[in-house]
Every structure is written in structure tokens, then in C-alpha cells.
Enzyme design. Structure first.
Site, PDB file in Angstrom:
ATOM      1  N   GLU A 168       0.768  -1.525  -0.216  1.00  0.00           N
ATOM      2  CA  GLU A 168       0.009  -0.109   0.288  1.00  0.00           C
ATOM      3  C   GLU A 168       1.272   1.107  -0.155  1.00  0.00           C
ATOM      4  O   GLU A 168       1.440   2.055   1.216  1.00  0.00           O
ATOM      5  CB  GLU A 168      -0.913   0.365   1.259  1.00  0.00           C
ATOM      6  CG  GLU A 168      -2.120  -0.538   1.214  1.00  0.00           C
ATOM      7  CD  GLU A 168      -2.959  -0.630   1.959  1.00  0.00           C
ATOM      8  OE1 GLU A 168      -2.631  -0.149   3.572  1.00  0.00           O
ATOM      9  OE2 GLU A 168      -4.148  -1.292   2.242  1.00  0.00           O
ATOM     10  N   GLU A 204      -6.315  -7.404  -0.970  1.00  0.00           N
ATOM     11  CA  GLU A 204      -7.167  -6.820   0.438  1.00  0.00           C
ATOM     12  C   GLU A 204      -7.986  -6.543   0.633  1.00  0.00           C
ATOM     13  O   GLU A 204      -8.246  -5.508  -0.077  1.00  0.00           O
ATOM     14  CB  GLU A 204      -5.671  -6.023   1.624  1.00  0.00           C
ATOM     15  CG  GLU A 204      -5.783  -6.109   2.405  1.00  0.00           C
ATOM     16  CD  GLU A 204      -5.142  -4.896   3.100  1.00  0.00           C
ATOM     17  OE1 GLU A 204      -3.656  -5.341   3.367  1.00  0.00           O
ATOM     18  OE2 GLU A 204      -5.050  -4.269   4.439  1.00  0.00           O
TER      19      GLU A 204
END
Length: 345
Positions: free
Chosen positions: A179, A265
Site C-alpha cells: 500500500e 486486501e
């Protein structure tokens, strides 16, 4: 004719296809007759096909669309107790998962300690432990460099070690930057341009997952200037309590522009990983994933005192020993979602 499917070996799928095409066994033969009349062994026939990307779609080697669903393991550095063969086996046999994710923490952050930058050997060992377990259980696994920062040098070392062992094993997808935070897309592209050749030097046909800006939300920005490599997916992350129509709109725009996505995710609660489960928004996200044939990894197999951690702190390390009481509310929803998407029931 019955062919016994055993664990995947890193063989070329073409060899399996050729072997299967030469079989001329009649259905009336016994297993012993079949064994005597063909050179195809159990080890040469596998459930796990190599994956590749065409357009916006992830495909199996035979051309069918691959839609993979399962829970992600938590940070290896804090929840190593779940990085064992029993947990992976439980996800396959009891949750009907066909994929999981090894979240290898790259750097310390808040209460995340013991990461790759502090103990690289342990990180590699735990990654390999669950990769081996996924191969043993005919599952796919994402080898995830779980980083929020640009940690290119260590990422190169980590993926070199993993790919030197596994090469082009069809079980493994490589997620190169979990991320990215408030990081420009051009910096992420430059990072990928450095790291992808490192992976492809040992695993030339691998599927690689590229992070996108702002916690994997600005997929529409990535779609305006994608990378020029084959077999790439771009990660989209969401938490249903926070991310709703506006993020689905950005994702649909990216898909319509030709960007292949994977939800590597996600959660059913707020973006903090806590708060109540938003069942309505979760259902809308699953419907979006279904319509667009997107694979989906749910966060996470961990025992922290928060909504997104699926397992009770009193649960055994080995997932094959978990009882219903060891599974939190989110675990049961994740298990149900996995079963419905992977089995149709």
C-alpha cells in the site's frame, strides 16, 4: 477414467497437457490397468494451473477466467504463529479457499515490529513455510511485500531470495508494494521498473501485482499511464465501512480504461480495521467483484483485539484445530464469502 490430483510441482503445464492428450484409457479399466498403460504419474497432474493476464482478466492456462478468493494472513512479524502448514490446510479444507496471502512486513510501523528490516532471515523463512504449504495444498498464494514506504533495496533482496527457490512455480503471485501512501504514481512506476526485472529474471512468466497510490485506491490514476509489462495486475484495496460508491466508481473507471485489477486486501469494517461490520456495503462490494471477475483477499488471519482480525487470541496456532468459538464474526463472514465464490454454494 479417474486421475488422482496431487500436489503441484513446478512443471510446465504444457507437459501435463501433452501427457493427458496421450491417454487412451477406457472407463472400464481398473486403476491398476491404468497405471500399467500410461507414464503419467500422480505428481505430473496438478490442480494449480499457471496464470496469465489478458486485457483486464486473469486467466488459467486453459483460457478459463480465474476468480480466486480467500483470507490473507496477517503481518508475519506479529502473527507468525499462524504461518504454519496447518493454518494453510484449514483455509483450503475448511474455508474452501483457493488462494491465501503471505503478508511479509517490510518495515516497522506503529505496533508492527520484528519486520524484514530487523530480521530478514526470519521473514524469508516464514514466507517459504506458507508458500510450501500452499503448494502442498494445491492453492495459489500471493507473496506480498507488505510495505507502506518505498523500500526498494530490501524488496530486491527479498524477491531475489524467493524467486531463486521457486522460479516460475504457478502457485505464486508476487505483490511488490502492498500500500503506497501519499506517493505519486510516477514514483511507484519507477519502483516497479526496478523490481519487476529482478523477479522476472528467475520467474519470467509470473503474475506480478503492482500497488497504486493512496492505499491502493487511485487505480484510475494508474490506468491513465500503466506499466508496459505482460502479466501485471494492479491492486485495489477497500474497507466496506468507509469506502463505498465513490471508490467503486474509480475502480470501474480503471477497468473500463483497460486496467486489470485484483482486490488483494479488503475488509467489511472501517478503514481502521475496527468498528462494526457493514453488511450492506460488503454485499455491494462482493457484487462489484463478481460482476468484474475480480479475485478477492480478505484481511486478516490474526488475533489482535480489532474487528478485522479474524481469530480469537485463545485459538490454537494450527488452523486445523480451530473451533467455531475461535472464529470471530468477520471470520465467519469471510469464510461464507469464500465458500460461496469458490463453490457456488
Amino acid at each position: 477414467m479417474t486421475i488422482v490430483l496431487n500436489r503441484m510441482k513446478p512443471l510446465a503445464w504444457a507437459l501435463v497437457s501433452i501427457a493427458l492428450s496421450t491417454l487412451t484409457l477406457s472407463c472400464g479399466r481398473t486403476n491398476n490397468d491404468a497405471a500399467a498403460s500410461t507414464t503419467v504419474s500422480e505428481e505430473e497432474v496438478a490442480l494449480v494451473q499457471p496464470l496469465h493476464v489478458e486485457g483486464t482478466t486473469l486467466l488459467y492456462a486453459d483460457g478459463d477466467t480465474a476468480v480466486l478468493t480467500g483470507p490473507s494472513l496477517g503481518w508475519h512479524s506479529n502473527w507468525e504463529r499462524f504461518y504454519n502448514p496447518g493454518t494453510v490446510k484449514a483455509l483450503k479444507e475448511n474455508w474452501n479457499a483457493n488462494i491465501t496471502r503471505a503478508a511479509i512486513g517490510a518495515h516497522q510501523s506503529g505496533d508492527i515490529v520484528g519486520t524484514y528490516d530487523m530480521d530478514s532471515a526470519k521473514a524469508v523463512d516464514l514466507a517459504m513455510a506458507v508458500i510450501d504449504a500452499a503448494i502442498e495444498n494445491d492453492m495459489y498464494i500471493i507473496c506480498d511485500w507488505h510495505s507502506h514506504e518505498n523500500t526498494l533495496d530490501n524488496a530486491k533482496k527479498f524477491f531475489s531470495a524467493i524467486t531463486e527457490k521457486y522460479g516460475d512455480s504457478p502457485n505464486i503471485l508476487y505483490e511488490i508494494w502492498n500500500e503506497p501512501l501519499e506517493i505519486p504514481w510516477q514514483e511507484i512506476k519507477d519502483y516497479a521498473d526496478e523490481l519487476i526485472p529482478v523477479i522476472r529474471s528467475n520467474a519470467p512468466n509470473s503474475v506480478i501485482i503492482v500497488g497504486t497510490p493512496k492505499w491502493d485506491q487511485e487505480v484510475d490514476v494508474a490506468a491513465e499511464s500503466p506499466l508496459d509489462y505482460p502479466n501485471l495486475l494492479y491492486s485495489l484495496h477497500y474497507y466496506a465501512g468507509t469506502h463505498k460508491d465513490w471508490l467503486r466508481g474509480k475502480a470501474q473507471k480503471a477497468i473500463d480504461m483497460g486496467l486489470p485489477l485484483i482486490i488483494s486486501e479488503c475488509g467489511s469494517m472501517d478503514h481502521t480495521g475496527d468498528g462494526p461490520i457493514d453488511y450492506e456495503s460488503w454485499a455491494e462490494w462482493v457484487d462489484f467483484a463478481d460482476r468484474n471477475h475480480l479475485s478477492l483477499l480478505m484481511w486478516d488471519i490474526a488475533d489482535k483485539d480489532e474487528t478485522c482480525s479474524m481469530i480469537s487470541s485463545s485459538a490454537p496456532d494450527n488452523g486445523m484445530e480451530w473451533s467455531e468459538d475461535d472464529l470471530k464474526e468477520w471470520a465467519k463472514l469471510a469464510r461464507r464469502t469464500t465458500t460461496e465464490r469458490n463453490t457456488g454454494r
